[in-house]
Design an enzyme around this catalytic site. Structure first.
Site, PDB file in Angstrom:
ATOM      1  N   CYS A  70       4.353  -5.829  -2.296  1.00  0.00           N
ATOM      2  CA  CYS A  70       4.756  -4.554  -1.709  1.00  0.00           C
ATOM      3  C   CYS A  70       6.271  -4.472  -1.834  1.00  0.00           C
ATOM      4  CB  CYS A  70       4.329  -4.552  -0.238  1.00  0.00           C
ATOM      5  SG  CYS A  70       4.919  -3.140   0.695  1.00  0.00           S
ATOM      6  N   CYS A 195       6.928   0.726  -6.557  1.00  0.00           N
ATOM      7  CA  CYS A 195       5.957   0.691  -5.457  1.00  0.00           C
ATOM      8  C   CYS A 195       4.658   0.219  -6.082  1.00  0.00           C
ATOM      9  CB  CYS A 195       5.775   2.079  -4.845  1.00  0.00           C
ATOM     10  SG  CYS A 195       4.378   2.174  -3.697  1.00  0.00           S
TER      11      CYS A 195
END
Ligand code: DGL
Length: 272
Positions: A70, A195
């Site tokens: 992440c 992302c």
């Protein structure tokens, strides 16, 4: 012990898939914090709190090496975790940010030489708002490369659309955010999907960006960096399958995850 893979939701599956391909025998435990997704609109304190809870849950299940799959957690929580939170000992937490920057700047792992001219003049970074606010990408870039213009674009709403499987909304959002970035940087030399959810809509980014822009694939770079890391730290390697954990609704998560994994998987609900 399996390697722990943590994300706010489904995005880390893009990293997990690349890891499973690069290291087919390795055991993994995936944890998606679907109950608290998205992280990208949260402040750094919140992201730190949720990320440490998720990482601890993976430690408690025997994962001594945890990869924060992440960017939001890697950009805004990882440094503080390593300095103030991680107990001294064998456990390690790695992020997904630096392998991408090392690739762009042609640096090897841990090469701390002074910044050089790398031929890269500008790079577009698509990310969550929290990752953009952290300033981590331009900061890490500056350590290694001189005179690179980093132009960031937060893709508001995109993680929610991907998590919800709303393809038409995701397509519209990618177009809007890419167009906004191109107004400031019309011909990006390189573009980073910063992302881990965004590779799920990589084809939309590819179509919206100029043909000459090199699109950097984070999952493959992280998989390669992890394989290299395991050759240097073989104690973290273990043969086995993958366990799938979520803090969210098991039925909903398994339905959505199958689309991204390309196969079904048994998910278990946990609290963090
Ligand atoms: N997939 C994560 C990232 O790489 C988090 C997205 C979110 O939860 O907002 O940034």
């Amino acid at each position: 012990m399996p390697i722990g893979i943590f994300d706010s939701g489904l995005g880390g599956l893009t990293i997990l898939r690349a890891l499973q391909q690069a290291l087919p025998e390795q055991a993994f435990t995936y944890l998606g914090d679907n109950a608290n997704t998205p992280y990208g609109t949260r402040d750094a304190y919140d992201v730190f709190d949720l990320t440490t809870r998720g990482t601890q849950a993976l430690f408690d299940r025997g994962c001594d090496l945890v990869i924060l799959a992440c960017n939001t957690a890697s950009a805004s929580a990882l440094h503080r975790m390593q300095v103030n939170w991680l107990p001294k000992g064998k456990r390690r937490v790695l992020g997904v940010f630096v392998p991408m920057i090392e690739h762009l700047t042609q640096r090897d792992w841990g090469d701390n030489a002074a910044p050089t001219h790398t031929g890269l003049e500008n790079v577009a970074v698509f990310s969550t708002q929290s990752t953009l606010d952290s300033g981590a990408f331009p900061r890490e870039m500056k350590f290694r490369a001189r005179d690179v213009a980093v132009v960031g674009q937060a893709c508001d709403g995109l993680v929610d659309a991907i998590e919800a499987g709303e393809d038409a909304v995701a397509a519209a959002l990618v177009k809007i955010h890419v167009d906004k970035l191109l107004q400031r940087l019309p011909e990006p030399q390189a573009a980073v999907l910063g992302c881990t959810h965004y590779p799920l809509v990589e084809d939309l980014f590819r179509a919206a960006l100029p043909a000459g822009t090199k699109l950097v694939s984070q999952p493959d770079l992280v998989a390669q960096a992890t394989a290299d890391y395991l050759t240097r730290h073989s104690g973290f390697a273990e043969i086995g399958g993958t366990t799938y954990l979520t803090t969210g609704d098991v039925a909903e998560v398994s339905k959505r995850a199958s689309r991204f994994l390309g196969h079904g998987a048994e998910w278990e609900k946990i609290e963090t």
